[in-house]
Structures are given as C-alpha cells and as structure tokens.
Scaffold this motif. Structure first.
Motif, mmCIF file in Angstrom:
data_model
loop_
_atom_site.group_PDB
_atom_site.id
_atom_site.type_symbol
_atom_site.label_atom_id
_atom_site.label_comp_id
_atom_site.label_asym_id
_atom_site.label_seq_id
_atom_site.Cartn_x
_atom_site.Cartn_y
_atom_site.Cartn_z
ATOM 1 N N ILE A 54 0.853 -1.244 -0.076
ATOM 2 C CA ILE A 54 -0.088 0.025 0.128
ATOM 3 C C ILE A 54 0.850 1.258 -0.083
ATOM 4 O O ILE A 54 0.480 2.365 -0.656
ATOM 5 C CB ILE A 54 -0.947 0.065 1.372
ATOM 6 C CG1 ILE A 54 -2.072 -1.270 1.164
ATOM 7 C CG2 ILE A 54 -1.682 1.291 1.426
ATOM 8 C CD1 ILE A 54 -2.994 -1.081 2.130
ATOM 9 N N TYR A 55 1.796 0.950 0.911
ATOM 10 C CA TYR A 55 2.826 2.410 0.955
ATOM 11 C C TYR A 55 3.628 2.647 -0.352
ATOM 12 O O TYR A 55 3.862 3.768 -0.752
ATOM 13 C CB TYR A 55 3.923 2.233 2.076
ATOM 14 C CG TYR A 55 3.199 2.630 3.427
ATOM 15 C CD1 TYR A 55 2.265 3.840 3.433
ATOM 16 C CD2 TYR A 55 2.958 1.699 4.484
ATOM 17 C CE1 TYR A 55 1.672 4.170 4.708
ATOM 18 C CE2 TYR A 55 2.293 2.004 5.616
ATOM 19 C CZ TYR A 55 1.742 3.144 5.763
ATOM 20 O OH TYR A 55 1.058 3.470 7.031
ATOM 21 N N HIS A 63 2.280 7.117 -6.735
ATOM 22 C CA HIS A 63 0.999 7.684 -7.173
ATOM 23 C C HIS A 63 1.416 8.890 -7.740
ATOM 24 O O HIS A 63 2.123 10.044 -6.874
ATOM 25 C CB HIS A 63 -0.234 7.607 -6.216
ATOM 26 C CG HIS A 63 -1.416 7.994 -6.793
ATOM 27 N ND1 HIS A 63 -1.726 9.183 -7.089
ATOM 28 C CD2 HIS A 63 -2.290 7.320 -7.064
ATOM 29 C CE1 HIS A 63 -3.196 9.191 -7.780
ATOM 30 N NE2 HIS A 63 -3.468 7.919 -7.378
ATOM 31 N N LYS A 64 0.713 9.582 -8.665
ATOM 32 C CA LYS A 64 1.176 10.906 -9.437
ATOM 33 C C LYS A 64 0.799 11.921 -8.567
ATOM 34 O O LYS A 64 0.951 13.013 -8.582
ATOM 35 C CB LYS A 64 0.560 10.884 -10.649
ATOM 36 C CG LYS A 64 -1.236 10.995 -10.922
ATOM 37 C CD LYS A 64 -1.600 11.057 -12.328
ATOM 38 C CE LYS A 64 -3.004 10.915 -12.169
ATOM 39 N NZ LYS A 64 -3.850 11.895 -11.425
ATOM 40 N N LEU A 69 -8.963 11.993 -4.820
ATOM 41 C CA LEU A 69 -9.279 11.435 -3.071
ATOM 42 C C LEU A 69 -9.730 10.097 -3.215
ATOM 43 O O LEU A 69 -9.574 9.110 -2.573
ATOM 44 C CB LEU A 69 -9.929 12.515 -2.423
ATOM 45 C CG LEU A 69 -9.452 13.843 -2.108
ATOM 46 C CD1 LEU A 69 -10.152 14.634 -1.384
ATOM 47 C CD2 LEU A 69 -7.875 13.667 -1.780
ATOM 48 N N GLU A 70 -10.882 9.818 -4.310
ATOM 49 C CA GLU A 70 -11.755 8.619 -4.185
ATOM 50 C C GLU A 70 -10.783 7.418 -4.524
ATOM 51 O O GLU A 70 -10.668 6.517 -4.062
ATOM 52 C CB GLU A 70 -12.810 8.776 -5.208
ATOM 53 C CG GLU A 70 -13.483 7.385 -5.373
ATOM 54 C CD GLU A 70 -14.708 7.612 -6.408
ATOM 55 O OE1 GLU A 70 -15.265 6.478 -6.653
ATOM 56 O OE2 GLU A 70 -14.960 8.690 -6.751
ATOM 57 N N GLN A 71 -9.555 7.528 -5.530
ATOM 58 C CA GLN A 71 -8.854 6.525 -6.049
ATOM 59 C C GLN A 71 -7.660 6.556 -4.723
ATOM 60 O O GLN A 71 -7.392 5.104 -4.548
ATOM 61 C CB GLN A 71 -7.881 7.191 -7.189
ATOM 62 C CG GLN A 71 -7.005 6.112 -7.675
ATOM 63 C CD GLN A 71 -6.643 6.461 -9.156
ATOM 64 O OE1 GLN A 71 -5.334 7.417 -9.031
ATOM 65 N NE2 GLN A 71 -6.890 6.321 -10.164
ATOM 66 N N LEU A 72 -7.354 7.220 -4.227
ATOM 67 C CA LEU A 72 -6.402 7.257 -2.924
ATOM 68 C C LEU A 72 -7.013 6.494 -1.958
ATOM 69 O O LEU A 72 -6.385 5.745 -1.125
ATOM 70 C CB LEU A 72 -5.709 8.582 -2.690
ATOM 71 C CG LEU A 72 -4.832 9.164 -3.544
ATOM 72 C CD1 LEU A 72 -4.651 10.730 -3.320
ATOM 73 C CD2 LEU A 72 -3.497 8.475 -3.638
ATOM 74 N N PHE A 78 -7.738 -2.023 2.848
ATOM 75 C CA PHE A 78 -7.808 -3.389 2.439
ATOM 76 C C PHE A 78 -9.237 -3.868 2.279
ATOM 77 O O PHE A 78 -10.085 -3.480 2.654
ATOM 78 C CB PHE A 78 -7.224 -3.992 4.005
ATOM 79 C CG PHE A 78 -5.794 -3.762 4.011
ATOM 80 C CD1 PHE A 78 -4.879 -4.388 3.277
ATOM 81 C CD2 PHE A 78 -5.397 -3.426 5.282
ATOM 82 C CE1 PHE A 78 -3.442 -4.226 3.395
ATOM 83 C CE2 PHE A 78 -3.958 -3.317 5.777
ATOM 84 C CZ PHE A 78 -3.082 -3.765 4.606
ATOM 85 N N PRO A 79 -9.032 -4.748 1.190
ATOM 86 C CA PRO A 79 -10.380 -5.247 0.746
ATOM 87 C C PRO A 79 -10.982 -6.182 1.811
ATOM 88 O O PRO A 79 -10.389 -7.158 2.562
ATOM 89 C CB PRO A 79 -10.014 -6.363 -0.359
ATOM 90 C CG PRO A 79 -8.563 -5.851 -1.163
ATOM 91 C CD PRO A 79 -8.012 -5.232 0.320
#
Length: 418
Positions: free
Chosen positions: A81-82, A88-89, A249-252, A258-259
């Motif tokens: 995750i990190y 991430h752009k 923000l939604e994507q982040l 975690f699923p």
C-alpha cells in the motif's frame, strides 16, 4: 498622592455606586477574558501549524470493530500500500508517526524542581513527570520540512537505530531554559536541535493538536518501524499525506483500504478541518461577543451617569476648588483617578473570578499543552486584551464626563447641594 487620597475618600462616600461598578467590572472583564482566550486560540490555530493546511491530508479510520491486529493481512501487503502511495502521481510525500510519552528519570539525575512540576500531569492521574513525544518515520520527517529555531535536524542514520540505542531528538523551545544542544535526557535522548513554537497533529481523529514548545520529536527506531502490528496501526490511525491540488481522493482512498477490512478509511484535509473548527467556534462565541460589547457599553454608561451624579452631589466642593485656583482639568483628573481606581480593582477581581471559575480547565490546559479553542490560559496576551478593554471604557467615559464638566459654571457649582 493627595489626589489619590482624595479619590479614596470620595469613593468611600459613594460606596454603594462604587460596589455596583465593581461587580459590573468583575463579571464583565471575566467574560472578556474567556472570549479573548477563544479568539486568541483561533488565531493561533490559523497561523501556527507546522503542516501545510491545503496540501496535508490525514488518513482517518471509521468505527473499529475487531481491533487493529488482523491476521488476514501481512506485512508485505501493508508495504505494498505504501509503495502504491509512493508511486502515485498525486502524492508529493507521505509519512507515519505515533504518539508516545517519555517519563523523566528523576532518580539517576536530579532535575530542576520547576521542570519536574511543569511536566507532572496530576490532573490526568500521572504522578511521574513525562514529556509528550511524537515519533516519526523518515518519510514524515522529510514531509515536515522543519525550520528549527536552533541546532540541526535528523540524518538518515538516526532512523537506522533500534529502540534501545541512544537517539537524537528535537526538543521544544521550553527546554532551552534547562538544556543546550548536545545534552542528554534520561541518558538516552540527545538534544540536537530546538523546535519552532508551532503545533503538530498528534491524533488523526481529533481536532486538538500538540503544541511543540514543551514536546519532543524522535526518529522512529528501525525495530518499531518494521513491527507489523505497529505498521498496521500507523496505516489505520497515523498516516499523513501531502497531495497535489486536485488530487483524486476517491482513488487514493481505495488504495489505502484493505479489501474486506472492518476499518473503513477515509482522507480528510487538515486545512478544512481547522477552518471548520475555527468557524464553528467563532459562531458559538457570538453570544459571548454580544455580552462583551454590552458590558463595554453599559460600563461606559454606568461610569458616565454615576460620575455625573457624583459631580452634582459634590458641586459645592468642586466650586470652592475652582474658586481657589483649581483648573477644570484638575477637577477632571481627580474624577478620572476615582474611576481608574474602581476599574483597576475590578480588573483584579475579574482575574480572581476567572481563575476560580475555570480552575480545573486552566490546570488541564497547562498540563496537556494542546492547541484547541478551549486552551484557556491567563498569560500576557490575555492581560493585554483586558487592559485594552479597560482603557477603552475609561477613555470613552472620560470624554463624555469632560464635556459635561466643561459646561458647569462656577456660580452654579458654589450653590451646590453640599
């Protein structure tokens, strides 16, 4: 000295009116002190964050149902995750921290009694002095970009040590009274620099923050950084991100979640949080502001009316003084001294009332040293606010009294009621 004695004698004659004015000053200035604290704190919150308002986002957990030690996930999944955040752009930088307390060793090395008293938080049930500490990882340290008041910051090597080794630390400005750079605390924590007088996030789920003047920042030890349980806890509770404008923000949020995790995470902008906090408390203080303004208005009216009544009662006294060579300005100064004595006494009583009324909250604020709207204190800034309000009341009321006094004629004064 003669005028002061004369003023005290006059006040004793009109003691009923004087006591009523004292009561008004006591409760009015006490209210001003409370409101002044709130607005001073809101101003402090607005300009003293060590983190940038607009670009800083906090990872905030929802309701935690099964605790934070979840065997369904692995250390590698947390690291993944990190890594996604790192690449991430929209992410400029990110980091993690955790709050800790360092108990001061008072047995091996005797400490100044004032230092011990300052860090003994009896109000919250602690009998041993301790220092509020923020432990940060290397990424978070780079994100902070601290401007130290003196000394130097951490190096990469500081984050490669374990928790049992000697550690370099950054201490708040308060510690300058007792330590200098290079000194050790508890034979383990070496001061290498002093922090600016700002505040920092010490709990992602709260709208109160830790002031750095009496706190310390430590580099996160490598063994703590790699501990899975602490790693998972930091992901859920104490991750900080610095994002570009217009970040997705939604994507982040999907990346950090975690699923199937019971802990639902979201991203919250620090600036929006603080501005919302400031706005809410400003609106809630409107009734107190109205009360404070009413106090100023009625204090002016009260002083003007009672002074005019006093002048009318003492017409003959003042007429004789004018006939003997006293100037109108001299009479005015005599009356002003009387009102100033009442006002200064009222200031003293209002401070006593304020400290008695908010005794527990004042102690809590002093011991916890948190930045929040309710961080009540009685310091120089609040005393200046009270003094300015007092001078405003005296100045305005004195202006009207002087106009009234100038219109009095010697002939009518000598034929007064005395």
């Amino acid at each position: 000295m003669f005028r002061i004695k004369d003023a005290l004698r006059a006040l004793s004659i009109r003691w009923v009116i004087s006591i009523l004015l004292l009561v008004q000053f006591t409760y009015g200035l006490s209210t001003i002190a409370g409101t002044g604290n709130i607005f001073f704190n809101l101003h402090y919150l607005k300009i003293n964050s060590v983190l940038d308002f607009d670009s800083t986002y906090l990872v905030v957990p929802g309701r935690i149902t099964n605790g934070l030690q979840d065997e369904r996930y692995t250390k590698e999944q947390v690291e993944e995750i990190y890594n996604k955040l790192k690449n991430h752009k929209d992410v400029i930088s990110f980091g993690t921290y955790y709050a800790d307390n360092i108990v001061l060793d008072t047995k091996t090395h005797p400490l100044d009694s004032r230092l011990i008293a300052e860090f003994t938080k009896t109000h919250v049930g602690f009998n041993d002095p301790f220092i509020n500490t923020i432990v940060i990882d290397e990424n978070y340290y780079r994100l902070l970009n601290l401007k130290l008041s003196s000394g130097h910051g951490f190096s990469a090597q500081d984050f490669r040590k374990n928790s049992t080794q000697e550690a370099n630390i950054l201490a708040g400005s308060y510690f300058k009274k007792y330590y200098k750079t290079g000194d050790l605390i508890n034979d383990q924590y070496r001061i290498i620099g002093f922090l600016p007088d700002k505040y920092i996030v010490n709990n992602n789920t709260s709208n109160v923050y830790l002031k750095l003047d009496k706190a310390m920042i430590l580099p996160m030890p490598e063994d703590r950084y790699n501990d899975y349980n602490l790693m998972l806890s930091r992901l859920h509770l104490t991750t900080i991100l610095k994002l570009r404008p217009g970040a997705n923000l939604e994507q982040l949020t999907q990346i950090i979640q975690f699923p199937g995790d019971d802990v639902k995470l979201s991203l919250r902008n620090l600036g929006e949080d603080i501005r919302h906090n400031i706005a809410d408390n400003t609106y809630s203080e409107i009734p107190q502001m109205v009360l404070g303004l009413s106090f100023i208005l009625f204090s002016v009216i009260g002083i003007v009316v009672t002074t005019m009544v006093s002048i009318m009662i003492r017409k003959r006294e003042f007429g004789i003084k004018l006939a003997l060579g006293e100037s109108t300005l001299g009479i005015f100064s005599q009356i002003t001294i009387e009102n100033v004595i009442i006002g200064i006494t009222g200031i003293g009583l209002s401070l006593v009332h304020f400290m008695w009324k908010y005794k527990r909250l004042l102690q809590f604020s002093r011991e916890m040293n948190l930045a929040s709207p309710l961080d009540l204190k009685m310091n120089g800034s609040i005393l200046i606010i009270i003094f300015l309000v007092f001078m405003t009341i005296i100045s305005i009321s004195s202006f009207f009294v002087y106009l009234f006094l100038r219109r009095q004629e010697l002939k009518s004064l000598i034929g007064g009621m005395e």
